[in-house]
Design an enzyme around this catalytic site. Structure first.
Site, short mmCIF file in Angstrom:
data_model
loop_
_atom_site.label_atom_id
_atom_site.label_comp_id
_atom_site.label_asym_id
_atom_site.label_seq_id
_atom_site.Cartn_x
_atom_site.Cartn_y
_atom_site.Cartn_z
CG ASN A 1 -40.67 25.05 -92.39
OD1 ASN A 1 -40.64 26.28 -92.36
ND2 ASN A 1 -41.33 24.40 -93.32
CE LYS A 2 -46.63 27.36 -89.77
NZ LYS A 2 -46.85 27.93 -88.42
CD GLN B 1 -49.73 29.45 -91.92
OE1 GLN B 1 -50.42 28.44 -91.96
NE2 GLN B 1 -49.19 29.88 -90.80
NE ARG C 1 -45.25 33.45 -85.03
CZ ARG C 1 -45.53 32.82 -86.18
NH1 ARG C 1 -45.39 33.46 -87.32
NH2 ARG C 1 -45.93 31.56 -86.17
NE ARG D 1 -46.99 33.36 -93.00
CZ ARG D 1 -46.36 33.01 -94.10
NH1 ARG D 1 -46.38 33.80 -95.18
NH2 ARG D 1 -45.69 31.89 -94.17
N GLY D 2 -43.77 34.47 -91.58
CA GLY D 2 -42.66 33.95 -92.38
C GLY D 2 -41.37 34.51 -91.79
CB ALA D 3 -38.24 32.82 -90.74
CG ASP E 1 -40.06 29.33 -89.13
OD1 ASP E 1 -40.56 28.54 -89.93
OD2 ASP E 1 -40.48 30.49 -88.95
#
Ligand code: MRU
Length: 352
Positions: free
Chosen positions: A250-251, A199, A90, A45-47, A240
């Site tokens: 973003n998150k 996270q 995603r 995970r993570g862009a 993201d």
């Protein structure tokens, strides 16, 4: 620093981030479909990390279909289907589409030039490795530009995980923090736990501890009070997808932090490589926001915490409007308002 992913002998090993920090295990992906599943499950995970994983997955797809396909057209059609499958895993992080498109375009142009298929495979493999390696060097540059913005005795607040685990190494927001730590500028980093999937608590806390960066974990609802009581003097997060006007996805929780930072007069920084910019997307309104299973909200680390019958709402990301952002730190330098203008310049630089 532990590797997020390792590419060797046509096989992608992904560090399973769902097991961290308690279990360190790699998942072996010799099939692009397994990479797609890993992205869906947030094992990777993570862009920038999902972008690089998708690039390697495209090489796996090419390898598989070039053995089966009877013609160039059928090979390209299968590769396009694989790309679409990967991109659909995603929707918010644009790096995923960016990387998969890049590999597809390379394969297509090489096939159109009638280059032999095994040679095409080496060309796209080299491109995937470049995407991976460039990400690390870009993060180092982001780290240098970002650390220069921080005061001595920096008291930083960060959200989610924009570290080595979310990228191919070093990290974006955590890259800035790592560089600031190397320059002895960090007094404390407050780490938001980052509900619902933690996270911050599981990954950022782990990364900072390993590097000996002074860090303190807080729950998300403590951010405002922590800013005030602990004299936070910078908020730094990753991204993201950044629209052409600087609006940033973003998150979930990032938008709230930006509002709080504005109220407290704290600079709010986004750290992201140019691959996170969606130059064709005019504003945050057009950014697709992933909505995940509501069950994640009704539990904590796998334990049910809410009545089964309650409704849940689980947007995985939010959009911070550009007027709440002090600066966007990229590998090409620091962008400030007017963002539209400076993002146009960035687009030019990326094309060159
Ligand atoms: O759902 P996740 O864990 O993939 O979300 C990650 C984030 O929101 C990160 O902040 C973002 O991808 C930037 S990572 C350098």
């Amino acid at each position: 620093m532990i590797s997020t992913m390792v590419w060797q002998n046509l096989c992608l090993s992904l560090l399973d981030q769902t097991g961290l920090p308690h279990k360190i295990e790699y998942i072996t992906c010799a099939d692009y479909r397994r990479v797609a599943t890993a992205i869906k499950r947030l094992e990777v995970r993570g862009a920038p990390a999902i972008g690089a994983a998708a690039a390697f997955a495209m090489v796996l797809a090419f390898n598989e279909y070039s053995r089966k396909a009877l013609s160039k057209d059928s090979l390209l059609k299968s590769l396009l289907d694989a790309k679409n499958e990967l991109v659909a895993t995603r929707p918010t992080a644009v790096n995923l589409e960016w990387a998969a498109d890049k590999i597809y375009a390379k394969a297509e142009s090489a096939l159109l030039k009638e280059i032999e298929w095994p040679v095409v495979e080496s060309v796209i493999e080299a491109e995937a490795i470049k995407i991976h390696d460039d990400d690390i060097s870009q993060n180092k540059l982001i780290g240098n530009f970002g650390a220069a913005l921080l005061p001595q005795e920096a008291v930083i607040l960060t959200h989610c995980n924009a570290g080595s685990l979310a990228t191919c190494g070093w990290g974006t927001a955590l890259g800035v923090i790592r560089q600031a730590q190397a320059e002895n500028k960090v007094k404390m980093v407050y780490v938001d736990e980052t509900r619902p999937l933690l996270q911050g608590a599981r990954l950022t806390a782990w990364e900072l501890l390993q590097d000996g960066v002074p860090a303190t974990l807080i729950t998300d609802n403590m951010a405002g009070w922590t800013m005030k009581q602990k004299h936070v003097n910078a908020v730094i997060v990753g991204a993201d997808r950044i629209a052409a006007n600087g609006d940033t996805a973003n998150k979930i929780g990032t938008y709230g932090l930006a509002v709080l930072a504005k109220y407290h007069g704290i600079p709010f920084y986004i750290a992201a490589p140019s691959s996170t910019f969606d130059f064709a997307c005019q504003s945050g309104q057009a950014i697709p926001i992933e909505e995940r299973d509501a069950e994640e909200v009704k539990e904590f680390a796998g334990f049910k915490t809410a009545p089964q019958a309650i409704n849940g709402f689980n947007p995985s990301f939010d959009v911070t409007p550009n007027d709440l952002i002090t600066a966007i730190i990229t590998e090409h330098g620091v962008l400030q308002a007017p963002f539209s203008l400076h993002i146009q310049d960035l687009q030019q630089k990326v094309k060159e």
